[in-house]
Design a protein around this motif. Sequence first.
Motif, PDB file in Angstrom:
ATOM      1  N   THR A   1       1.010   0.758  -7.220  1.00  0.00           N
ATOM      2  CA  THR A   1       1.271  -0.572  -7.776  1.00  0.00           C
ATOM      3  C   THR A   1       0.092  -1.532  -7.601  1.00  0.00           C
ATOM      4  O   THR A   1       0.112  -2.641  -8.121  1.00  0.00           O
ATOM      5  N   GLY A   2      -0.918  -1.104  -6.848  1.00  0.00           N
ATOM      6  CA  GLY A   2      -2.102  -1.933  -6.630  1.00  0.00           C
ATOM      7  C   GLY A   2      -3.246  -1.074  -6.128  1.00  0.00           C
ATOM      8  O   GLY A   2      -3.023  -0.103  -5.409  1.00  0.00           O
TER       9      GLY A   2
ATOM     10  N   SER B   1       0.683   2.627   1.969  1.00  0.00           N
ATOM     11  CA  SER B   1      -0.629   2.567   1.335  1.00  0.00           C
ATOM     12  C   SER B   1      -1.408   3.819   1.688  1.00  0.00           C
ATOM     13  O   SER B   1      -1.268   4.375   2.776  1.00  0.00           O
TER      14      SER B   1
ATOM     15  N   CYS C   1      -1.427  -5.903   2.022  1.00  0.00           N
ATOM     16  CA  CYS C   1      -1.425  -5.467   0.626  1.00  0.00           C
ATOM     17  C   CYS C   1      -0.989  -6.628  -0.269  1.00  0.00           C
ATOM     18  O   CYS C   1      -0.430  -7.621   0.206  1.00  0.00           O
ATOM     19  N   GLU C   2      -1.232  -6.501  -1.562  1.00  0.00           N
ATOM     20  CA  GLU C   2      -0.901  -7.549  -2.530  1.00  0.00           C
ATOM     21  C   GLU C   2       0.470  -7.361  -3.161  1.00  0.00           C
ATOM     22  O   GLU C   2       1.165  -8.335  -3.447  1.00  0.00           O
ATOM     23  N   THR C   3       0.873  -6.098  -3.403  1.00  0.00           N
ATOM     24  CA  THR C   3       2.107  -5.846  -4.160  1.00  0.00           C
ATOM     25  C   THR C   3       3.239  -5.309  -3.301  1.00  0.00           C
ATOM     26  O   THR C   3       4.367  -5.186  -3.779  1.00  0.00           O
ATOM     27  N   ILE C   4       2.954  -4.944  -2.061  1.00  0.00           N
ATOM     28  CA  ILE C   4       3.966  -4.384  -1.166  1.00  0.00           C
ATOM     29  C   ILE C   4       3.802  -5.003   0.225  1.00  0.00           C
ATOM     30  O   ILE C   4       2.734  -5.516   0.554  1.00  0.00           O
TER      31      ILE C   4
ATOM     32  N   LYS D   1       4.735   2.353  -4.013  1.00  0.00           N
ATOM     33  CA  LYS D   1       6.179   2.237  -3.833  1.00  0.00           C
ATOM     34  C   LYS D   1       6.790   3.627  -3.919  1.00  0.00           C
ATOM     35  O   LYS D   1       6.491   4.395  -4.832  1.00  0.00           O
TER      36      LYS D   1
ATOM     37  N   GLU E   1      -1.897   0.913  -3.089  1.00  0.00           N
ATOM     38  CA  GLU E   1      -0.596   0.390  -2.677  1.00  0.00           C
ATOM     39  C   GLU E   1       0.484   1.164  -3.423  1.00  0.00           C
ATOM     40  O   GLU E   1       0.408   1.297  -4.645  1.00  0.00           O
TER      41      GLU E   1
END
Length: 200
Positions: A157-158, A83, A119-122, A137, A135
């Motif tokens: 991704t977020g 992040s 985090c929400e997506t990772i 990837k 966030e």
Amino acid sequence: MFYRPEDGHGLPHNPFNAIVAPRPIGWIATRGADGSHNLAPYSFFNAVAYMPPQVMFASTSAKEDRGDTKDSIANIRDTGVFSVNIVEYAARDSMNQTSGAWDKETDEFALAGIEKAACETIDCPHVANAPASLECKLTQILQLPGAANLACFGEVTGVHIRDDCLKDGLFDITSFQALARLGYMDYTRVTDAFSIKRPE
């Protein structure tokens, strides 16, 4: 004056970082394969694409306990996620505390008293009270000329945005005085902004 980098500049300090400035600071949070957490600031950082949104940061030195790099890149190699946290002026001392060459077992969140959030997506933490966090990837890590020069690219991704940083629907960096890196030991903060309309 003019100088070739390989010949030296003849000045008291290298002017390169002072010339390429101000630079935004990416406060990079990572998780190791063992579940440990790391937080470190990088001023070789920027956004590089809109669709999909992508960012990069570069690591330019190594630690003995990490071989050819530092904790951030080593963790990202293992987990494929990280992040990016935006640094406000109020967090300057905490950010600086996390810039030390601490051993890989050190959790800089705890060291500097920084609250972390999931985090929400990772599977990675972010700075809970940052003005914004991205966030990411991992897409690729590139070896640049020089032994420890590695550029890390990630797809966003977020996105987290702190509510008080939105003014009339716009992300206002003057509201939290975004911190930026200059040359030498110097920093600056964004306290005002102006608009210029692009030509048609």
